[in-house]
Design a protein around this motif. Structure first.
Motif, PDB file in Angstrom:
ATOM      1  N   LEU A   1      17.931 -34.899  18.685  1.00 40.57           N
ATOM      2  CA  LEU A   1      18.890 -35.821  18.025  1.00 40.57           C
ATOM      3  C   LEU A   1      20.180 -35.409  18.392  1.00 40.57           C
ATOM      4  O   LEU A   1      20.997 -36.003  18.376  1.00 40.57           O
ATOM      5  N   ILE A   2      20.281 -34.100  17.665  1.00 41.60           N
ATOM      6  CA  ILE A   2      21.685 -33.552  17.807  1.00 41.60           C
ATOM      7  C   ILE A   2      22.157 -33.264  19.245  1.00 41.60           C
ATOM      8  O   ILE A   2      23.355 -33.650  19.483  1.00 41.60           O
ATOM      9  N   GLN A   3      21.388 -32.985  20.184  1.00 46.09           N
ATOM     10  CA  GLN A   3      21.909 -32.972  21.580  1.00 46.09           C
ATOM     11  C   GLN A   3      22.163 -34.238  22.083  1.00 46.09           C
ATOM     12  O   GLN A   3      23.256 -34.548  22.745  1.00 46.09           O
TER      13      GLN A   3
ATOM     14  N   VAL B   1      12.752 -50.268  14.006  1.00 41.10           N
ATOM     15  CA  VAL B   1      13.656 -50.348  12.915  1.00 41.10           C
ATOM     16  C   VAL B   1      14.774 -48.963  13.194  1.00 41.10           C
ATOM     17  O   VAL B   1      15.959 -49.208  12.661  1.00 41.10           O
ATOM     18  N   LEU B   2      14.418 -47.961  13.945  1.00 46.42           N
ATOM     19  CA  LEU B   2      15.410 -47.219  14.148  1.00 46.42           C
ATOM     20  C   LEU B   2      16.312 -47.566  15.300  1.00 46.42           C
ATOM     21  O   LEU B   2      17.705 -47.418  15.161  1.00 46.42           O
ATOM     22  N   ARG B   3      16.097 -48.587  15.995  1.00 43.61           N
ATOM     23  CA  ARG B   3      17.127 -49.226  16.982  1.00 43.61           C
ATOM     24  C   ARG B   3      17.838 -50.360  16.465  1.00 43.61           C
ATOM     25  O   ARG B   3      18.962 -50.309  16.964  1.00 43.61           O
ATOM     26  N   ASP B   4      17.347 -50.795  15.400  1.00 47.69           N
ATOM     27  CA  ASP B   4      18.165 -52.155  14.935  1.00 47.69           C
ATOM     28  C   ASP B   4      18.679 -51.949  13.503  1.00 47.69           C
ATOM     29  O   ASP B   4      19.367 -52.666  13.066  1.00 47.69           O
ATOM     30  N   SER B   5      18.640 -50.745  12.873  1.00 46.85           N
ATOM     31  CA  SER B   5      19.157 -50.584  11.674  1.00 46.85           C
ATOM     32  C   SER B   5      20.030 -49.471  11.427  1.00 46.85           C
ATOM     33  O   SER B   5      20.172 -48.582  12.357  1.00 46.85           O
TER      34      SER B   5
ATOM     35  N   ILE C   1      22.158 -43.696  14.598  1.00 49.37           N
ATOM     36  CA  ILE C   1      20.999 -43.618  14.573  1.00 49.37           C
ATOM     37  C   ILE C   1      20.460 -44.917  15.502  1.00 49.37           C
ATOM     38  O   ILE C   1      19.600 -44.672  16.521  1.00 49.37           O
ATOM     39  N   ARG C   2      21.061 -45.859  15.837  1.00 52.45           N
ATOM     40  CA  ARG C   2      20.735 -47.134  16.538  1.00 52.45           C
ATOM     41  C   ARG C   2      20.716 -46.636  18.016  1.00 52.45           C
ATOM     42  O   ARG C   2      20.125 -46.803  18.997  1.00 52.45           O
ATOM     43  N   GLN C   3      21.970 -46.071  18.370  1.00 50.68           N
ATOM     44  CA  GLN C   3      22.461 -45.582  19.820  1.00 50.68           C
ATOM     45  C   GLN C   3      21.406 -44.617  19.949  1.00 50.68           C
ATOM     46  O   GLN C   3      20.868 -44.558  21.490  1.00 50.68           O
ATOM     47  N   ILE C   4      21.210 -43.610  19.439  1.00 49.04           N
ATOM     48  CA  ILE C   4      20.262 -42.613  19.808  1.00 49.04           C
ATOM     49  C   ILE C   4      18.829 -43.045  20.013  1.00 49.04           C
ATOM     50  O   ILE C   4      17.978 -42.795  20.797  1.00 49.04           O
ATOM     51  N   ALA C   5      18.406 -44.071  19.285  1.00 47.09           N
ATOM     52  CA  ALA C   5      17.068 -44.641  19.314  1.00 47.09           C
ATOM     53  C   ALA C   5      16.749 -45.533  20.599  1.00 47.09           C
ATOM     54  O   ALA C   5      15.899 -45.403  21.093  1.00 47.09           O
TER      55      ALA C   5
ATOM     56  N   ASP D   1      17.611 -44.302  23.396  1.00 44.92           N
ATOM     57  CA  ASP D   1      17.365 -43.217  24.431  1.00 44.92           C
ATOM     58  C   ASP D   1      16.108 -42.761  23.877  1.00 44.92           C
ATOM     59  O   ASP D   1      15.647 -41.683  24.853  1.00 44.92           O
ATOM     60  N   LEU D   2      15.553 -42.995  22.954  1.00 47.44           N
ATOM     61  CA  LEU D   2      14.048 -42.242  22.756  1.00 47.44           C
ATOM     62  C   LEU D   2      12.862 -42.830  23.530  1.00 47.44           C
ATOM     63  O   LEU D   2      12.839 -44.015  23.500  1.00 47.44           O
TER      64      LEU D   2
END
Length: 208
Positions: A6-8, A137-141, A146-150, A152-153
């Motif tokens: 996530l840091i990367q 929930v990570l993508r939308d909240s 957090i939303r932008q990173i989610a 790419d997961l």
């Protein structure tokens, strides 16, 4: 660990605005001891011998604390500082500038908001989130970071997030686990922003 990834991700994305949840409240309008220490750590980097920092350093100082100011925001603050403080700010003035920004960011991570997000995506009312629900929930909240990173997961990353915070190893995230997970993810994003900003501080020979 997935938090390292996530840091990367955050370092690659750059201007992601995301702060960790603290106990600051809009009612108290005060920084916690930790938040004040963070402000002080940044301020002393730009501090001149007279205990002030030039207004030209305000934007990088704010960025180092995770807030990416707009040009309009900086222009407005600059005019006010030039009128009231002769183009210099002391630590108390800097702290006063940052306090409402911390409070606004912390509201995103209030326990009520965290629980509400959990309940919204616990679609089967089981009291747990599976991997698919966690992804949503990570993508939308929460904050843009957090939303932008989610976004790419991949499936493996989501399972890694789940496993990292699944303290009872049942393959699901409980409400209590979720309440610990969100601030932890934000903490790592916030830390990465501070590190990224500290590596791009301007030449401080002229601090006026």
């Amino acid at each position: 660990k997935v938090t390292e990834r996530l840091i990367q991700y955050c370092n690659i994305m750059g201007n992601t605005f995301c702060w960790t949840k603290t106990e600051t409240s809009a009612e108290s309008a005060e920084l916690t001891e930790r938040e004040e220490e963070e402000c002080k750590e940044v301020f002393v980097v730009f501090e001149a011998a007279d205990g002030t920092a030039g207004v030209k350093h305000l934007a990088p100082m704010m960025k180092a604390l995770g807030h990416i100011p707009s040009k309009e925001e900086i222009d407005s603050l600059t005019v006010q500082i030039q009128e009231e403080h002769e183009s210099k700010i002391d630590f108390e003035t800097f702290k006063a500038i940052m306090t409402p920004l911390y409070i606004k960011a912390n509201e995103v991570y209030s326990e009520d908001n965290t629980i509400a997000a959990f309940d919204t995506y616990d679609v089967d009312n089981s009291g747990y989130l599976n991997a698919a629900e966690l992804r949503l929930v990570l993508r939308d909240s929460f904050c843009p970071g957090i939303r932008q990173i989610a976004q790419d997961l991949n499936d493996e990353d989501v399972l890694d997030v789940l496993a990292e915070f699944d303290s009872d190893n049942d393959g699901l995230i409980s409400k209590e686990e979720f309440k610990k997970m969100i601030p932890a993810l934000s903490d790592n994003i916030h830390l990465s922003m501070k590190i990224k900003s500290s590596m791009s501080f301007p030449d401080l020979d002229d601090t006026e």
